[in-house]
Design a protein around this motif. Structure first.
Motif, PDB file in Angstrom:
ATOM      1  N   SER A  88      -1.630 -12.162  -5.934  1.00 39.09           N
ATOM      2  CA  SER A  88      -0.858 -12.697  -4.818  1.00 39.09           C
ATOM      3  C   SER A  88      -0.426 -14.119  -5.139  1.00 39.09           C
ATOM      4  O   SER A  88      -1.119 -14.860  -5.821  1.00 39.09           O
ATOM      5  CB  SER A  88      -1.686 -12.671  -3.538  1.00 39.09           C
ATOM      6  N   ALA A  89       0.733 -14.459  -4.611  1.00 41.44           N
ATOM      7  CA  ALA A  89       1.293 -15.785  -4.880  1.00 41.44           C
ATOM      8  C   ALA A  89       0.342 -16.867  -4.388  1.00 41.44           C
ATOM      9  O   ALA A  89       0.212 -17.923  -4.988  1.00 41.44           O
ATOM     10  CB  ALA A  89       2.648 -15.922  -4.195  1.00 41.44           C
ATOM     11  N   ALA A  90      -0.359 -16.555  -3.317  1.00 44.35           N
ATOM     12  CA  ALA A  90      -1.236 -17.559  -2.710  1.00 44.35           C
ATOM     13  C   ALA A  90      -2.410 -17.897  -3.610  1.00 44.35           C
ATOM     14  O   ALA A  90      -2.862 -19.026  -3.647  1.00 44.35           O
ATOM     15  CB  ALA A  90      -1.742 -17.048  -1.373  1.00 44.35           C
ATOM     16  N   CYS A  96      -2.277  -4.223  -6.193  1.00 44.53           N
ATOM     17  CA  CYS A  96      -1.678  -5.443  -5.687  1.00 44.53           C
ATOM     18  C   CYS A  96      -1.438  -6.352  -6.878  1.00 44.53           C
ATOM     19  O   CYS A  96      -2.371  -6.583  -7.650  1.00 44.53           O
ATOM     20  CB  CYS A  96      -2.621  -6.151  -4.708  1.00 44.53           C
ATOM     21  N   ARG A  97      -0.222  -6.837  -6.993  1.00 47.36           N
ATOM     22  CA  ARG A  97      -0.025  -7.868  -8.006  1.00 47.36           C
ATOM     23  C   ARG A  97      -0.794  -9.087  -7.549  1.00 47.36           C
ATOM     24  O   ARG A  97      -1.087  -9.252  -6.375  1.00 47.36           O
ATOM     25  CB  ARG A  97       1.455  -8.223  -8.126  1.00 47.36           C
TER      26      ARG A  97
END
Lengths: 116, 364
Positions: A112-114, A109-110
């Protein structure tokens, strides 16, 4: 030549794929094999899955499969014996690896934007 | 519950034979003689009876017929009355006990000695190892000699992740059990209590009752890994339909709902693609109109932008949409006239079905 390439590709799937190994216990053995999801199973009940962290840090990851536990993961094994864990695995210590194990393959998983 | 009452100078006593089945009798004096007690109990052959008083201290004393028995004001006043040729005297813990028979069962000994069921009764031996009285045992008082009896709490055993601990108290908190087994309770553990009745996850404050049959072990797993479900940081700016959320969680998806400006977005993180694309996974976004599910879901958006490994151009994907500052590639894929959006049947999950179909079609 074409057959040879196919053979290499086939070998490659083995190298990259995770297999499942079951042990009859409610605990994981102290030594876990690489590229293997070791599953502790007692009386047919899945307790815990273990693997060496795929990031290379060699940490032992223990993932509860037991219905009563939280957090816990679901394990599915396809016809080829390749494991899928859901949801994702996110170490909150050390390497902080965050990945999916799907059909025996690791998907990173990159960030996460969050959480950025 | 028995207590003396002062009504008309009547006092209630508890009397029993060696069966220890007590019954109440009433006397008119707070210092009755043993003879008065026998009469109150309706006994005949008074001169053959032995009266033993159990004192509030726990000691037992024989009372001669004319001897006065002081009654305690608050505690139950208990007497054992029996035909006895001789009395057997012995010590249990610090109490001096008297018994009118030459043997006594473990159960009765526990009752007259006030030994609770958490403890075992031992016979102190001079040479050999002290002997425990098991349930159902009978102690031969003629053979007791000079030995004394004592009670000691049972040791309750528990396996804490392979480390065996013992507890004097049959109840132990999870954190104490961990500490005793030298696990740091604060390190963060998933703790499963395994017993004959099943398994349950417990926290550090949980009290384990070791008397519960089949309590086996506390099983510990380091709590250093989260799963997608418990990551609270994911945004939930607006609600989806309950059926959507249920399915997404069952799929184990990492997803968010984001309001960006006036537009509402559903974002599925780490969406796995069929093989044939430039990447294996994307962030997949779907715009959710404010009147959803009345308003339809249409198209979808991919980050990063997708290309085909084979090099062909993907039709209708040229538009770029900015969501939270990230450039998503718009896939203009629409429902056909033959299968329009049905607010009663369609939802995000059915839409994700179309998304998958569209993505597979390009590489199929």
């Amino acid at each position: 030549m074409k057959i040879w390439k196919k053979f290499v590709a086939w070998l490659w799937t083995f190298r990259g794929g995770y297999a499942v190994r079951y042990v009859e216990s409610d605990e994981l053995p102290s030594n876990l094999a690489r590229q293997t999801l070791t599953v502790a199973r007692e009386d047919g009940e899945l307790w815990v899955a273990g693997m060496i962290c795929p990031c290379g840090c060699k940490a032992k990851l223990e993932l509860m499969l037991l219905e009563e536990a939280k957090p816990r993961w679901d394990l599915r094994v396809d016809k080829k014996g390749r494991p899928t864990l859901s949801p994702s695995v996110w170490r909150n210590q050390g390497c902080k690896a965050h990945f999916w194990l799907r059909n025996g393959k690791i998907f990173w998983c990159r960030e996460s934007a969050a959480s950025a | 519950m028995t207590k003396t009452i002062d009504m008309k100078d009547e006092y209630i006593l508890q009397i029993a034979g060696t069966d220890l089945n007590y019954r109440s009798v009433v006397v008119a004096d707070h210092t009755p003689t043993a003879l008065q007690i026998l009469k109150a109990g309706g006994f005949k052959d008074l001169d053959q009876k032995t009266v033993i008083q159990i004192l509030p201290t726990g000691d037992m004393e024989e009372r001669r017929p004319a001897e006065n028995c002081d009654l305690a004001s608050r505690k139950p006043n208990r007497f054992i009355i029996a035909d006895a040729d001789c009395l057997f005297r012995f010590i249990l813990d610090d109490s001096h006990l008297v018994w009118p028979e030459d043997s006594i069962s473990e159960e009765k000994l526990r009752a007259i000695g006030n030994v609770n069921d958490k403890a075992d009764i031992f016979i102190r031996r001079e040479v050999e190892v002290d002997e425990v009285l098991n349930k159902g045992d009978t102690l031969d008082l003629t053979a007791l000699g000079t030995e004394v009896l004592y009670s000691k709490s049972s040791r309750w055993k528990l396996n804490v992740q392979g480390v065996k601990i013992e507890s004097v108290d049959p109840e132990i908190s999870v954190s104490d059990a961990l500490r005793q087994a030298e696990f740091d309770p604060d390190q963060g553990w998933i703790i499963i209590l395994k017993s004959a009745s099943g398994k349950r996850q417990v926290d550090l404050d949980f009290i384990i009752d070791l008397r519960e049959p089949g309590i086996e072990k506390l099983r510990l797993t380091p709590k250093e890994i989260n799963n997608g479900e418990v990551i609270a940081e994911y945004r939930r700016d607006f609600k989806l339909l309950p059926i959507d959320e249920k399915h997404l969680n069952e799929m184990g998806a990492d997803w968010e709902t984001i309001i960006d400006g006036a537009r509402r977005w559903f974002v599925y993180h780490a969406y796995i693609l069929p093989s044939g694309y430039n990447v294996e996974q994307i962030d997949l976004a779907v715009e959710v109109p404010t009147n959803y599910p009345g308003g339809q879901l249409d198209m979808f958006f991919c980050y990063p932008a997708l290309t085909l490994s084979a090099g062909n151009i993907i039709a209708q994907t040229q538009t770029i949409e900015s969501i939270k500052g990230q450039s998503f590639q718009r896939w203009s894929r629409h429902r056909g006239h033959s299968s329009p959006w049905n607010p009663q049947k369609d939802n995000l999950i059915t839409h994700l079905g179309l998304v998958e179909e569209s993505l597979v079609r390009e590489v199929g």
